[in-house]
Enzyme design. Structure first.
Site, PDB file in Angstrom:
ATOM      1  N   PHE A  25      41.671  34.519  52.071  1.00  0.00           N
ATOM      2  CA  PHE A  25      40.593  34.015  52.918  1.00  0.00           C
ATOM      3  C   PHE A  25      39.965  32.722  52.395  1.00  0.00           C
ATOM      4  O   PHE A  25      39.143  32.122  53.067  1.00  0.00           O
ATOM      5  CB  PHE A  25      39.496  35.078  53.028  1.00  0.00           C
ATOM      6  CG  PHE A  25      39.983  36.392  53.568  1.00  0.00           C
ATOM      7  CD1 PHE A  25      40.313  36.533  54.909  1.00  0.00           C
ATOM      8  CD2 PHE A  25      40.140  37.486  52.728  1.00  0.00           C
ATOM      9  CE1 PHE A  25      40.773  37.747  55.410  1.00  0.00           C
ATOM     10  CE2 PHE A  25      40.596  38.706  53.210  1.00  0.00           C
ATOM     11  CZ  PHE A  25      40.916  38.826  54.555  1.00  0.00           C
ATOM     12  N   GLY A  70      37.405  40.344  41.906  1.00  0.00           N
ATOM     13  CA  GLY A  70      37.812  40.357  43.306  1.00  0.00           C
ATOM     14  C   GLY A  70      39.010  39.456  43.520  1.00  0.00           C
ATOM     15  O   GLY A  70      38.893  38.231  43.434  1.00  0.00           O
ATOM     16  N   SER A 110      43.187  33.194  45.329  1.00  0.00           N
ATOM     17  CA  SER A 110      42.277  32.513  44.407  1.00  0.00           C
ATOM     18  C   SER A 110      42.800  32.560  42.980  1.00  0.00           C
ATOM     19  O   SER A 110      42.593  31.625  42.191  1.00  0.00           O
ATOM     20  CB  SER A 110      40.879  33.123  44.484  1.00  0.00           C
ATOM     21  OG  SER A 110      40.906  34.509  44.189  1.00  0.00           O
ATOM     22  N   ASP A 131      40.167  43.913  39.794  1.00  0.00           N
ATOM     23  CA  ASP A 131      40.074  44.409  41.167  1.00  0.00           C
ATOM     24  C   ASP A 131      40.639  45.827  41.202  1.00  0.00           C
ATOM     25  O   ASP A 131      41.667  46.090  40.576  1.00  0.00           O
ATOM     26  CB  ASP A 131      40.867  43.495  42.111  1.00  0.00           C
ATOM     27  CG  ASP A 131      40.508  43.689  43.575  1.00  0.00           C
ATOM     28  OD1 ASP A 131      40.402  44.861  44.011  1.00  0.00           O
ATOM     29  OD2 ASP A 131      40.350  42.683  44.288  1.00  0.00           O
ATOM     30  N   GLY A 159      40.369  47.507  48.419  1.00  0.00           N
ATOM     31  CA  GLY A 159      39.705  46.780  49.496  1.00  0.00           C
ATOM     32  C   GLY A 159      38.204  46.948  49.468  1.00  0.00           C
ATOM     33  O   GLY A 159      37.687  47.948  48.945  1.00  0.00           O
ATOM     34  N   SER A 178      35.020  46.493  38.434  1.00  0.00           N
ATOM     35  CA  SER A 178      34.556  45.515  37.446  1.00  0.00           C
ATOM     36  C   SER A 178      33.558  46.120  36.475  1.00  0.00           C
ATOM     37  O   SER A 178      33.560  45.788  35.285  1.00  0.00           O
ATOM     38  CB  SER A 178      33.951  44.294  38.146  1.00  0.00           C
ATOM     39  OG  SER A 178      32.676  44.580  38.697  1.00  0.00           O
ATOM     40  N   HIS A 202      30.805  42.405  48.845  1.00  0.00           N
ATOM     41  CA  HIS A 202      29.606  41.646  49.154  1.00  0.00           C
ATOM     42  C   HIS A 202      28.423  42.502  49.590  1.00  0.00           C
ATOM     43  O   HIS A 202      27.494  41.991  50.230  1.00  0.00           O
ATOM     44  CB  HIS A 202      29.914  40.601  50.234  1.00  0.00           C
ATOM     45  CG  HIS A 202      30.809  39.494  49.758  1.00  0.00           C
ATOM     46  ND1 HIS A 202      31.180  39.346  48.432  1.00  0.00           N
ATOM     47  CD2 HIS A 202      31.422  38.488  50.430  1.00  0.00           C
ATOM     48  CE1 HIS A 202      31.962  38.301  48.314  1.00  0.00           C
ATOM     49  NE2 HIS A 202      32.145  37.763  49.509  1.00  0.00           N
ATOM     50  N   ASP A 262      31.404  32.583  48.821  1.00  0.00           N
ATOM     51  CA  ASP A 262      30.750  33.092  50.031  1.00  0.00           C
ATOM     52  C   ASP A 262      29.234  33.066  49.935  1.00  0.00           C
ATOM     53  O   ASP A 262      28.544  34.023  50.313  1.00  0.00           O
ATOM     54  CB  ASP A 262      31.234  34.510  50.358  1.00  0.00           C
ATOM     55  CG  ASP A 262      32.694  34.551  50.764  1.00  0.00           C
ATOM     56  OD1 ASP A 262      33.194  33.533  51.287  1.00  0.00           O
ATOM     57  OD2 ASP A 262      33.353  35.580  50.552  1.00  0.00           O
TER      58      ASP A 262
END
Length: 211
Positions: free
Chosen positions: A20, A46, A52, A71, A75, A124, A144, A170
């Site tokens: 994304f 993440g 990334s 991670d 999800g 994490s 988030h 974000d």
């Protein structure tokens, strides 16, 4: 053995990888990782399918660092059944849960980055108490929700070396543009007085630790 690609090749791989992160923000993350002056690894919270991680891997390849990705690969909330970003093809039929780890591993392997990207599969906050190496760069891009974003902040920001860079993804000042949890992390960290802000790009905010 996977082939080891140069930084420029890893950038190209990142741009075609699933994910994304817009390329301008990914390129800014890469540049920030290249510019950090203190020693230490690059760690992201993440990873999704690894896009990334490849931007960071490109910088790691050029600077002789390693990238640690943290991670659980189940999800975030928005990826679960009934939510906007749910993808049924990512559900492991044996356990009935989202599992992005195979896709992540394929992304990293196809890009020839397995020698610089180390994946830790856990939450994490589980890894953080075991981690003692000062970080050159910390990239926060996990779940988030307010609770999880605060948890990631509490668990990892203190592990960033003085002179290191904190990257937060974000971050949207206008609630109409996105969730507020990363913005809350950004404002709290900046208000602490321990960081100075660096030029960011899009929703990516960059801060350097001063003390």
């Amino acid at each position: 053995m996977s082939r080891a690609l140069a930084g420029a090749d890893l950038l190209a791989a990142a741009r075609s990888a699933p994910g994304f992160m817009p390329d301008d923000e990914g390129t800014a993350l890469y540049a920030a990782a290249c510019d950090v002056a203190v020693p230490g690894p690059l760690l992201e919270v993440g990873s999704w399918m690894g896009r990334s991680a490849l931007y960071l891997a490109a910088a790691a390849r050029e600077s002789g660092r390693l990238v640690i990705t943290v991670d659980h690969h189940r999800g975030s909330e928005e990826h679960q059944p009934g939510w906007e970003y749910h993808d049924p093809s990512l559900v492991d039929p044996e356990v009935g849960l989202v599992d992005t780890l195979p896709r992540f591993r394929r992304t990293i392997a196809d890009a020839g980055a397995e020698d610089v990207v180390i994946a830790v599969v856990t939450r994490s906050e589980v890894l953080a108490p075991l981690w003692s190496t000062p970080l050159a760069l910390l990239f926060l891009d996990g779940s988030h929700t307010e609770e999880s974003a605060q948890r990631d902040q509490d668990a990892w920001v203190a592990k960033l070396a003085v002179g290191g860079t904190l990257a937060i993804h974000d971050v949207f000042p206008d609630p109409a543009d996105g969730g507020r949890a990363p913005f809350g992390v950004y404002t709290r960290v900046l208000a602490s007085g321990d960081f100075e802000e660096l030029p960011g790009t899009g929703s990516l905010r960059l801060l350097r630790r001063l003390r």
